[in-house]
Design a protein around this motif. Structure first.
Motif, PDB file in Angstrom:
ATOM      1  N   THR A 191     -25.147 -20.889   8.169  1.00 17.04           N
ATOM      2  CA  THR A 191     -24.637 -22.115   7.567  1.00 17.04           C
ATOM      3  C   THR A 191     -25.158 -23.315   8.340  1.00 17.04           C
ATOM      4  O   THR A 191     -25.579 -23.200   9.500  1.00 17.04           O
ATOM      5  N   ASP A 219     -15.714 -16.342   4.030  1.00 16.03           N
ATOM      6  CA  ASP A 219     -16.920 -16.600   3.231  1.00 16.03           C
ATOM      7  C   ASP A 219     -16.741 -17.695   2.189  1.00 16.03           C
ATOM      8  O   ASP A 219     -17.677 -17.988   1.443  1.00 16.03           O
ATOM      9  N   VAL A 229     -17.116 -20.900   1.668  1.00 20.87           N
ATOM     10  CA  VAL A 229     -17.753 -22.103   2.212  1.00 20.87           C
ATOM     11  C   VAL A 229     -18.667 -22.690   1.141  1.00 20.87           C
ATOM     12  O   VAL A 229     -19.433 -21.964   0.509  1.00 20.87           O
ATOM     13  N   ILE A 287     -21.602 -17.496  10.235  1.00 21.65           N
ATOM     14  CA  ILE A 287     -20.201 -17.267   9.874  1.00 21.65           C
ATOM     15  C   ILE A 287     -19.841 -15.814  10.182  1.00 21.65           C
ATOM     16  O   ILE A 287     -20.350 -14.885   9.554  1.00 21.65           O
ATOM     17  N   ASP A 335     -16.526 -14.662  10.255  1.00 19.67           N
ATOM     18  CA  ASP A 335     -15.369 -14.229   9.472  1.00 19.67           C
ATOM     19  C   ASP A 335     -15.030 -15.306   8.446  1.00 19.67           C
ATOM     20  O   ASP A 335     -14.900 -16.479   8.797  1.00 19.67           O
ATOM     21  N   ALA A 359     -15.221 -25.998   4.517  1.00 21.99           N
ATOM     22  CA  ALA A 359     -14.424 -24.770   4.614  1.00 21.99           C
ATOM     23  C   ALA A 359     -13.311 -24.780   3.573  1.00 21.99           C
ATOM     24  O   ALA A 359     -12.558 -25.751   3.468  1.00 21.99           O
ATOM     25  N   VAL A 418     -10.812 -23.586  11.753  1.00 24.82           N
ATOM     26  CA  VAL A 418     -12.156 -23.083  12.047  1.00 24.82           C
ATOM     27  C   VAL A 418     -12.233 -22.831  13.547  1.00 24.82           C
ATOM     28  O   VAL A 418     -11.958 -23.714  14.355  1.00 24.82           O
ATOM     29  N   LEU A 426     -12.014 -19.894   9.010  1.00 21.90           N
ATOM     30  CA  LEU A 426     -13.316 -19.335   9.330  1.00 21.90           C
ATOM     31  C   LEU A 426     -13.443 -19.101  10.836  1.00 21.90           C
ATOM     32  O   LEU A 426     -12.803 -19.795  11.639  1.00 21.90           O
ATOM     33  N   THR A 427     -14.281 -18.143  11.188  1.00 18.06           N
ATOM     34  CA  THR A 427     -14.746 -17.995  12.562  1.00 18.06           C
ATOM     35  C   THR A 427     -16.255 -18.123  12.541  1.00 18.06           C
ATOM     36  O   THR A 427     -16.938 -17.421  11.779  1.00 18.06           O
ATOM     37  N   ILE A 428     -16.766 -19.033  13.351  1.00 15.39           N
ATOM     38  CA  ILE A 428     -18.188 -19.361  13.320  1.00 15.39           C
ATOM     39  C   ILE A 428     -18.802 -19.156  14.704  1.00 15.39           C
ATOM     40  O   ILE A 428     -18.241 -19.596  15.719  1.00 15.39           O
ATOM     41  N   SER A 438     -25.576 -22.356  12.268  1.00 12.70           N
ATOM     42  CA  SER A 438     -24.641 -21.431  12.902  1.00 12.70           C
ATOM     43  C   SER A 438     -24.452 -20.227  12.002  1.00 12.70           C
ATOM     44  O   SER A 438     -25.012 -20.165  10.897  1.00 12.70           O
ATOM     45  N   GLY A 467     -25.295 -15.104   5.909  1.00  9.46           N
ATOM     46  CA  GLY A 467     -24.120 -15.673   6.555  1.00  9.46           C
ATOM     47  C   GLY A 467     -24.370 -16.893   7.405  1.00  9.46           C
ATOM     48  O   GLY A 467     -23.448 -17.412   8.042  1.00  9.46           O
TER      49      GLY A 467
END
Length: 347
Positions: free
Chosen positions: A77, A55, A57, A51, A53, A84, A7, A88-90, A49, A75
């Motif tokens: 979260t 999905d 989750v 997301i 990149d 995860a 992440v 992911l990129t958050i 936050s 998107g």
């Protein structure tokens, strides 16, 4: 063993590994990354936050007041409830550059009860001694989770002291009828009993802003972390202009009055302002009303101030609306808002 996923947090450029069976927030804390958070129960939205990149989750149970369905579909979260199941990129929407790399290791500690004394008719001063290990590193204002004996549930309480020097921790805990931990504390906890705690957690810590005045708003057991911050200021010789507004219902609901008055002597620019919403004492000559109303009357302009808020959820919500109206920048309002399983009866 659960699979791990990477992440990445933007815009800070930090990567962590997260097991599928742990929340993203918990994984970050275990790796020394201090993300903004509050209740850890999906109710306060401090860790909300986005997301960018990925999905895949899944979320543990949470309040749709903190994360409405339409936001989740877009998107958003809650990191305290999110698991995860892929990389992911958050995007962090709420973060503190000063805090994010200052995380302390989370420890599981066995402690022994030293004392469990009344400080008001429904607030306890719990003191515990750390047994294994015998010390716990934390920042003043942080909290730990207590495991409720005989269950898999935990409840969060802030330390009132500034360090575990001497091997002890202090807590100020309000007793709620039906409270999962507080009722147990009221009826079953005695000196010598063993309790399990985990921590530290929380970002309710004093930021380094020597030119900013400080406004503290508290009520009920919200006394604990604010008392820790004030004690720390006195120990460190921090002489910032500061006012502590503490709301209670009646005179019998006030606590730590002697120490707070002594802190006024140690900190020349500090004032303690208690207020009663339902005074029943003709001799009371202090402030009267809800604590947020008192602050509104007393403080005309708080531009440039740092504000710290801890207490019953309704008080916290009211303060979060009031303080920006008085000029406090939203990012300079720091708060803890804990929930209760009992019947809250707070001012």
């Amino acid at each position: 063993m659960a699979d791990k996923h990477r992440v990445r947090f933007e815009p800070v450029g930090i990567d962590i590994e997260v097991d599928e069976d742990q929340t993203i927030l918990r994984a970050a804390a275990e790796q020394g990354v201090m993300l903004m958070h509050g209740c850890k129960e999906g109710q306060c939205a401090s860790c909300k936050s986005f997301i960018l990149d990925g999905d895949d989750v899944e979320h543990d149970r949470y309040s749709t007041f903190a994360l409405p369905d339409y936001e989740k579909d877009e998107g958003y979260t809650l990191l305290c409830r999110a698991h995860a199941y892929e990389d992911l990129t958050i995007e962090l929407l709420n973060y503190d550059e000063e805090m994010i790399h200052s995380g302390l290791p989370i420890q599981e500690v066995v402690a022994e009860v030293v004392s469990n004394d009344n400080v008001t008719h429904d607030i306890r001063h719990l003191v515990i001694k750390l047994v294994e290990p015998t010390s716990l590193k934390f920042f003043p204002g942080q909290y730990v989770d207590f495991t409720v004996p005989g269950t898999d549930q935990t409840r969060s309480f802030s330390m009132a002291n500034t360090s575990s020097t001497g091997g002890q921790l202090e807590f100020v805990i309000k007793i709620y009828p039906g409270g999962v931990f507080s009722e147990f504390l009221d009826t079953n906890v005695a000196p010598g009993d063993r309790l399990n705690i985990t921590g530290p957690f929380g970002v309710f810590t004093l930021r380094d802003a020597p030119d900013a005045r400080l406004v503290f708003l508290g009520g009920g057991a919200g006394m604990a972390p604010i008392l820790a911050l004030l004690r720390s200021m006195a120990d460190r010789g921090i002489d910032r202009k500061a006012t502590f507004y503490y709301g209670a219902r009646r005179r019998r609901d006030l606590c730590f009055e002697t120490e707070l008055r002594a802190l006024e002597e140690r900190l020349p620019t500090f004032r303690y302002v208690p207020a009663l919403s339902e005074p029943d004492d003709d001799d009371w000559d202090g402030e009267v009303g809800l604590i947020t109303d008192v602050v509104r009357r007393a403080e005309g302009n708080l531009t440039g101030a740092d504000a710290y808020v801890c207490g019953p959820p309704p008080m916290v919500e009211a303060a979060l609306e009031l303080l920006p109206e008085l000029g406090v920048a939203e990012k300079r309002v720091f708060y803890d808002k804990f929930t209760t399983t009992g019947d809250p009866d707070d001012p």
